[in-house]
Enzyme design. Structure first.
Site, PDB file in Angstrom:
ATOM      1  N   ASP A  59       0.808  -1.230   0.000  1.00  0.00           N
ATOM      2  CA  ASP A  59       0.000   0.000   0.000  1.00  0.00           C
ATOM      3  C   ASP A  59       0.842   1.281   0.000  1.00  0.00           C
ATOM      4  OD1 ASP A  59      -3.006  -0.674   0.346  1.00  0.00           O
ATOM      5  OD2 ASP A  59      -1.993  -2.069   1.691  1.00  0.00           O
ATOM      6  N   GLU A  64      -0.064   9.567   1.443  1.00  0.00           N
ATOM      7  CA  GLU A  64      -0.747  10.540   2.311  1.00  0.00           C
ATOM      8  C   GLU A  64      -0.900  10.034   3.745  1.00  0.00           C
ATOM      9  OE1 GLU A  64      -4.815  12.910   1.976  1.00  0.00           O
ATOM     10  OE2 GLU A  64      -5.177  10.774   2.083  1.00  0.00           O
ATOM     11  N   ASP A  65      -1.094   8.721   3.875  1.00  0.00           N
ATOM     12  CA  ASP A  65      -1.391   8.187   5.204  1.00  0.00           C
ATOM     13  C   ASP A  65      -0.207   8.230   6.159  1.00  0.00           C
ATOM     14  OD1 ASP A  65      -4.114   7.585   4.788  1.00  0.00           O
ATOM     15  OD2 ASP A  65      -3.523   5.873   3.559  1.00  0.00           O
ATOM     16  N   HIS A 157     -11.725   6.498   5.754  1.00  0.00           N
ATOM     17  CA  HIS A 157     -11.005   7.687   6.216  1.00  0.00           C
ATOM     18  C   HIS A 157     -11.898   8.930   6.075  1.00  0.00           C
ATOM     19  CE1 HIS A 157      -7.017   5.566   5.063  1.00  0.00           C
ATOM     20  NE2 HIS A 157      -6.996   5.738   6.376  1.00  0.00           N
ATOM     21  N   CYS A 242      -4.823  10.492  -1.386  1.00  0.00           N
ATOM     22  CA  CYS A 242      -3.933   9.507  -0.749  1.00  0.00           C
ATOM     23  C   CYS A 242      -2.667   9.241  -1.550  1.00  0.00           C
ATOM     24  CB  CYS A 242      -4.686   8.213  -0.481  1.00  0.00           C
ATOM     25  SG  CYS A 242      -5.610   7.622  -1.876  1.00  0.00           S
TER      26      CYS A 242
HETATM   27  C1  CIR Z   1      -5.580   0.898   3.010  1.00  0.00           C
HETATM   28  O1  CIR Z   1      -6.539   0.159   3.271  1.00  0.00           O
HETATM   29  O2  CIR Z   1      -4.894   1.405   3.890  1.00  0.00           O
HETATM   30  C2  CIR Z   1      -5.254   1.166   1.568  1.00  0.00           C
HETATM   31  N1  CIR Z   1      -5.564   0.017   0.784  1.00  0.00           N
HETATM   32  C3  CIR Z   1      -6.001   2.376   1.061  1.00  0.00           C
HETATM   33  C4  CIR Z   1      -5.588   3.643   1.744  1.00  0.00           C
HETATM   34  C5  CIR Z   1      -6.186   4.848   1.123  1.00  0.00           C
HETATM   35  N2  CIR Z   1      -5.737   5.998   1.818  1.00  0.00           N
HETATM   36  C6  CIR Z   1      -6.379   7.144   1.844  1.00  0.00           C
HETATM   37  O3  CIR Z   1      -7.454   7.259   1.287  1.00  0.00           O
HETATM   38  N3  CIR Z   1      -5.834   8.121   2.530  1.00  0.00           N
END
Ligand code: CIR
Length: 255
Positions: A59, A64-65, A157, A242
Protein backbone atom coordinates in the site's frame (compact mmCIF):
# COMPACT_ATOMS: atom_id res chain seq x y z
CA UNK A 1 4.82 24.14 -4.40
CA UNK A 2 6.15 20.62 -3.94
CA UNK A 3 4.52 17.20 -3.62
CA UNK A 4 5.77 13.82 -2.57
CA UNK A 5 4.49 10.69 -4.29
CA UNK A 6 5.61 7.08 -4.06
CA UNK A 7 5.86 4.45 -6.77
CA UNK A 8 3.48 1.53 -7.28
CA UNK A 9 5.10 -1.77 -6.27
CA UNK A 10 4.37 -5.08 -8.03
CA UNK A 11 2.93 -6.14 -4.67
CA UNK A 12 0.19 -3.50 -5.11
CA UNK A 13 -1.83 -6.42 -6.52
CA UNK A 14 -2.11 -7.51 -2.85
CA UNK A 15 -2.99 -4.11 -1.38
CA UNK A 16 -5.48 -3.96 1.49
CA UNK A 17 -9.13 -3.77 0.49
CA UNK A 18 -12.29 -4.00 2.56
CA UNK A 19 -13.69 -6.29 -0.12
CA UNK A 20 -11.66 -8.13 -2.76
CA UNK A 21 -12.21 -6.43 -6.14
CA UNK A 22 -14.27 -8.46 -8.62
CA UNK A 23 -11.56 -7.82 -11.21
CA UNK A 24 -8.01 -8.05 -9.79
CA UNK A 25 -5.78 -4.96 -9.75
CA UNK A 26 -3.90 -4.43 -13.01
CA UNK A 27 -0.57 -3.14 -11.71
CA UNK A 28 0.61 -1.91 -15.11
CA UNK A 29 -2.59 0.11 -15.50
CA UNK A 30 -2.23 1.36 -11.93
CA UNK A 31 1.20 2.72 -12.87
CA UNK A 32 -0.20 4.42 -15.98
CA UNK A 33 -2.94 6.05 -13.88
CA UNK A 34 -0.43 7.02 -11.18
CA UNK A 35 1.70 8.71 -13.84
CA UNK A 36 -1.36 10.62 -15.10
CA UNK A 37 -1.97 11.84 -11.56
CA UNK A 38 1.63 13.02 -11.31
CA UNK A 39 1.28 14.87 -14.63
CA UNK A 40 -1.89 16.56 -13.38
CA UNK A 41 0.01 17.83 -10.34
CA UNK A 42 2.76 19.16 -12.62
CA UNK A 43 0.10 20.84 -14.77
CA UNK A 44 -1.05 22.60 -11.59
CA UNK A 45 2.46 23.99 -11.14
CA UNK A 46 3.60 21.46 -8.54
CA UNK A 47 7.10 20.03 -8.48
CA UNK A 48 6.74 16.30 -7.86
CA UNK A 49 9.24 13.98 -6.21
CA UNK A 50 8.46 10.26 -6.46
CA UNK A 51 9.97 8.05 -3.79
CA UNK A 52 10.78 4.52 -4.93
CA UNK A 53 8.16 1.87 -4.25
CA UNK A 54 8.95 -0.73 -1.59
CA UNK A 55 7.81 -4.26 -2.46
CA UNK A 56 7.46 -5.07 1.24
CA UNK A 57 4.62 -2.55 1.48
CA UNK A 58 1.83 -3.20 -1.05
CA UNK A 59 0.00 0.00 0.00
CA UNK A 60 3.03 2.32 -0.06
CA UNK A 61 1.64 4.28 -3.03
CA UNK A 62 -0.90 5.76 -0.56
CA UNK A 63 1.74 8.07 0.82
CA UNK A 64 -0.75 10.54 2.31
CA UNK A 65 -1.39 8.19 5.20
CA UNK A 66 2.19 8.45 6.46
CA UNK A 67 2.42 12.16 7.35
CA UNK A 68 0.38 15.20 8.34
CA UNK A 69 1.82 18.57 7.39
CA UNK A 70 0.67 21.85 8.89
CA UNK A 71 2.31 25.00 10.15
CA UNK A 72 5.71 24.00 8.81
CA UNK A 73 5.75 20.74 10.78
CA UNK A 74 5.69 17.22 9.32
CA UNK A 75 4.15 14.77 11.77
CA UNK A 76 4.93 11.18 10.82
CA UNK A 77 1.98 8.94 11.53
CA UNK A 78 1.67 5.42 12.89
CA UNK A 79 -0.76 3.83 10.43
CA UNK A 80 -3.65 1.88 11.85
CA UNK A 81 -3.07 -1.11 9.58
CA UNK A 82 -0.11 -3.08 10.99
CA UNK A 83 1.02 -4.06 7.48
CA UNK A 84 1.51 -0.36 6.66
CA UNK A 85 3.58 0.78 9.63
CA UNK A 86 6.91 0.33 7.88
CA UNK A 87 5.88 2.74 5.11
CA UNK A 88 6.70 5.74 7.25
CA UNK A 89 10.49 5.32 7.49
CA UNK A 90 11.30 6.45 3.93
CA UNK A 91 8.84 9.34 4.15
CA UNK A 92 10.31 10.54 7.44
CA UNK A 93 13.73 10.67 5.79
CA UNK A 94 12.39 12.46 2.70
CA UNK A 95 10.66 15.10 4.83
CA UNK A 96 13.50 15.34 7.38
CA UNK A 97 10.73 14.87 9.94
CA UNK A 98 11.43 14.77 13.63
CA UNK A 99 7.93 14.45 15.11
CA UNK A 100 6.21 11.05 15.22
CA UNK A 101 3.01 9.49 16.49
CA UNK A 102 4.16 6.97 19.07
CA UNK A 103 2.72 3.58 19.98
CA UNK A 104 0.23 2.38 20.91
CA UNK A 105 -1.58 5.31 19.27
CA UNK A 106 -2.44 5.08 15.59
CA UNK A 107 -3.35 7.77 13.09
CA UNK A 108 -3.69 7.72 9.29
CA UNK A 109 -3.02 10.85 7.24
CA UNK A 110 -6.21 10.13 5.28
CA UNK A 111 -8.15 10.92 8.44
CA UNK A 112 -6.61 14.39 8.74
CA UNK A 113 -7.82 17.39 6.76
CA UNK A 114 -6.17 20.79 7.14
CA UNK A 115 -8.51 23.69 6.33
CA UNK A 116 -6.92 27.02 7.19
CA UNK A 117 -6.00 26.88 10.86
CA UNK A 118 -8.29 23.92 11.59
CA UNK A 119 -7.31 20.26 11.41
CA UNK A 120 -10.31 17.97 11.15
CA UNK A 121 -9.53 14.42 12.18
CA UNK A 122 -11.75 11.41 11.70
CA UNK A 123 -12.24 8.86 14.44
CA UNK A 124 -11.98 5.73 12.36
CA UNK A 125 -10.94 2.11 12.52
CA UNK A 126 -7.43 3.39 11.68
CA UNK A 127 -7.18 6.46 13.94
CA UNK A 128 -7.49 6.05 17.70
CA UNK A 129 -8.40 8.58 20.38
CA UNK A 130 -4.77 8.45 21.50
CA UNK A 131 -3.66 9.26 17.96
CA UNK A 132 -5.99 12.26 17.88
CA UNK A 133 -4.65 13.40 21.27
CA UNK A 134 -1.08 13.24 19.99
CA UNK A 135 -2.04 15.16 16.86
CA UNK A 136 -3.60 17.85 19.03
CA UNK A 137 -0.54 17.96 21.30
CA UNK A 138 1.65 18.68 18.26
CA UNK A 139 -0.51 21.18 16.43
CA UNK A 140 -2.63 23.02 19.02
CA UNK A 141 0.41 24.76 20.55
CA UNK A 142 1.22 25.89 16.99
CA UNK A 143 -2.10 27.68 16.68
CA UNK A 144 -4.28 25.03 15.05
CA UNK A 145 -7.72 24.00 16.23
CA UNK A 146 -8.13 20.22 16.15
CA UNK A 147 -11.70 19.02 15.55
CA UNK A 148 -12.48 15.32 15.93
CA UNK A 149 -15.18 14.09 13.57
CA UNK A 150 -17.29 10.93 13.88
CA UNK A 151 -17.31 9.12 10.57
CA UNK A 152 -20.35 7.43 9.08
CA UNK A 153 -20.29 3.63 9.37
CA UNK A 154 -18.14 1.91 6.81
CA UNK A 155 -16.11 5.00 5.86
CA UNK A 156 -12.39 4.17 5.79
CA UNK A 157 -11.00 7.69 6.22
CA UNK A 158 -12.33 11.21 6.78
CA UNK A 159 -11.14 12.27 3.34
CA UNK A 160 -13.25 9.54 1.69
CA UNK A 161 -16.17 11.95 2.06
CA UNK A 162 -14.55 15.41 1.96
CA UNK A 163 -11.39 17.23 0.95
CA UNK A 164 -10.07 20.77 1.29
CA UNK A 165 -10.62 23.28 -1.52
CA UNK A 166 -9.18 26.37 0.17
CA UNK A 167 -8.55 27.80 3.63
CA UNK A 168 -12.28 28.40 4.01
CA UNK A 169 -13.99 25.82 1.81
CA UNK A 170 -14.31 22.05 1.49
CA UNK A 171 -15.71 19.61 -1.03
CA UNK A 172 -18.25 17.47 0.82
CA UNK A 173 -20.38 14.46 -0.10
CA UNK A 174 -24.10 14.82 0.59
CA UNK A 175 -25.47 12.72 3.45
CA UNK A 176 -22.01 12.16 4.97
CA UNK A 177 -20.99 14.78 7.57
CA UNK A 178 -22.81 17.85 8.94
CA UNK A 179 -22.04 20.86 6.73
CA UNK A 180 -22.07 23.03 9.85
CA UNK A 181 -18.64 21.64 10.72
CA UNK A 182 -17.11 23.59 7.85
CA UNK A 183 -16.90 27.28 6.94
CA UNK A 184 -18.29 26.70 3.43
CA UNK A 185 -19.03 23.72 1.24
CA UNK A 186 -19.15 22.68 -2.41
CA UNK A 187 -21.50 19.70 -2.57
CA UNK A 188 -20.89 16.36 -4.20
CA UNK A 189 -24.11 14.43 -4.82
CA UNK A 190 -24.46 11.23 -2.79
CA UNK A 191 -24.38 9.24 -6.05
CA UNK A 192 -20.81 10.53 -6.62
CA UNK A 193 -19.45 10.27 -3.06
CA UNK A 194 -16.16 8.79 -4.30
CA UNK A 195 -15.45 12.07 -6.11
CA UNK A 196 -15.49 14.04 -2.84
CA UNK A 197 -11.84 13.12 -2.55
CA UNK A 198 -10.08 15.63 -4.80
CA UNK A 199 -6.80 17.55 -4.78
CA UNK A 200 -7.11 21.34 -4.93
CA UNK A 201 -4.11 23.41 -5.96
CA UNK A 202 -5.15 27.05 -6.02
CA UNK A 203 -8.09 27.31 -8.38
CA UNK A 204 -7.45 23.95 -10.04
CA UNK A 205 -8.85 20.72 -8.72
CA UNK A 206 -7.72 17.22 -9.70
CA UNK A 207 -10.82 15.04 -9.68
CA UNK A 208 -11.59 11.40 -10.36
CA UNK A 209 -12.74 10.91 -13.94
CA UNK A 210 -16.33 9.97 -14.68
CA UNK A 211 -18.10 12.03 -12.02
CA UNK A 212 -19.72 14.77 -14.13
CA UNK A 213 -21.93 16.30 -11.42
CA UNK A 214 -18.93 16.88 -9.16
CA UNK A 215 -17.01 18.49 -11.99
CA UNK A 216 -20.00 20.72 -12.77
CA UNK A 217 -20.31 21.73 -9.10
CA UNK A 218 -16.62 22.62 -8.92
CA UNK A 219 -16.66 24.55 -12.20
CA UNK A 220 -19.77 26.44 -11.06
CA UNK A 221 -17.88 27.34 -7.87
CA UNK A 222 -15.08 28.87 -9.96
CA UNK A 223 -12.58 26.01 -10.13
CA UNK A 224 -10.95 24.44 -13.17
CA UNK A 225 -11.02 20.66 -13.02
CA UNK A 226 -8.49 18.12 -14.27
CA UNK A 227 -9.82 14.55 -14.45
CA UNK A 228 -7.60 11.54 -13.83
CA UNK A 229 -8.49 7.84 -13.96
CA UNK A 230 -8.70 5.98 -10.65
CA UNK A 231 -10.07 2.51 -11.41
CA UNK A 232 -7.05 0.62 -10.02
CA UNK A 233 -6.45 2.59 -6.79
CA UNK A 234 -10.18 2.35 -6.16
CA UNK A 235 -9.91 -1.44 -6.09
CA UNK A 236 -7.59 -0.95 -3.08
CA UNK A 237 -9.93 1.56 -1.39
CA UNK A 238 -7.71 4.44 -2.51
CA UNK A 239 -8.51 7.63 -4.38
CA UNK A 240 -6.68 10.89 -5.12
CA UNK A 241 -5.44 12.75 -2.03
CA UNK A 242 -3.93 9.51 -0.75
CA UNK A 243 -1.45 9.37 -3.64
CA UNK A 244 0.50 12.46 -2.63
CA UNK A 245 1.56 14.72 0.19
CA UNK A 246 1.28 18.28 -1.07
CA UNK A 247 3.53 20.59 0.87
CA UNK A 248 2.28 24.12 1.48
CA UNK A 249 4.45 26.65 -0.33
CA UNK A 250 5.65 27.90 3.07
CA UNK A 251 7.56 24.62 3.50
CA UNK A 252 10.97 24.18 1.92
CA UNK A 253 11.16 20.63 0.69
CA UNK A 254 14.40 19.06 1.90
CA UNK A 255 15.03 16.81 -1.12
C1 CIR B 1 -5.58 0.90 3.01
O1 CIR B 1 -6.54 0.16 3.27
O2 CIR B 1 -4.89 1.41 3.89
C2 CIR B 1 -5.25 1.17 1.57
N1 CIR B 1 -5.56 0.02 0.78
C3 CIR B 1 -6.00 2.38 1.06
C4 CIR B 1 -5.59 3.64 1.74
C5 CIR B 1 -6.19 4.85 1.12
N2 CIR B 1 -5.74 6.00 1.82
C6 CIR B 1 -6.38 7.14 1.84
O3 CIR B 1 -7.45 7.26 1.29
N3 CIR B 1 -5.83 8.12 2.53
Amino acid sequence: MHALMRGVPDSFANALAAAPPPVPIDVALARTQHAAYGRALVECGVTVTVLPADEDYPDCVFVEDTAVIAGGVALITRPGAPSRRGETAAVAVALAARVHITEPATLDGGDCMVVGRTIYVGRSARTTAAGIAQLAAVFEPRGFRVVAVELPAGVLHLKCVCSPLADDRVLLARDSLPAALFPAVVWVPASETYAANAVAIGTRVIVAAEFPHTRDALEAAGFTTLAVPTSEVRKADGSLTCQSIVLPSSIVFPL
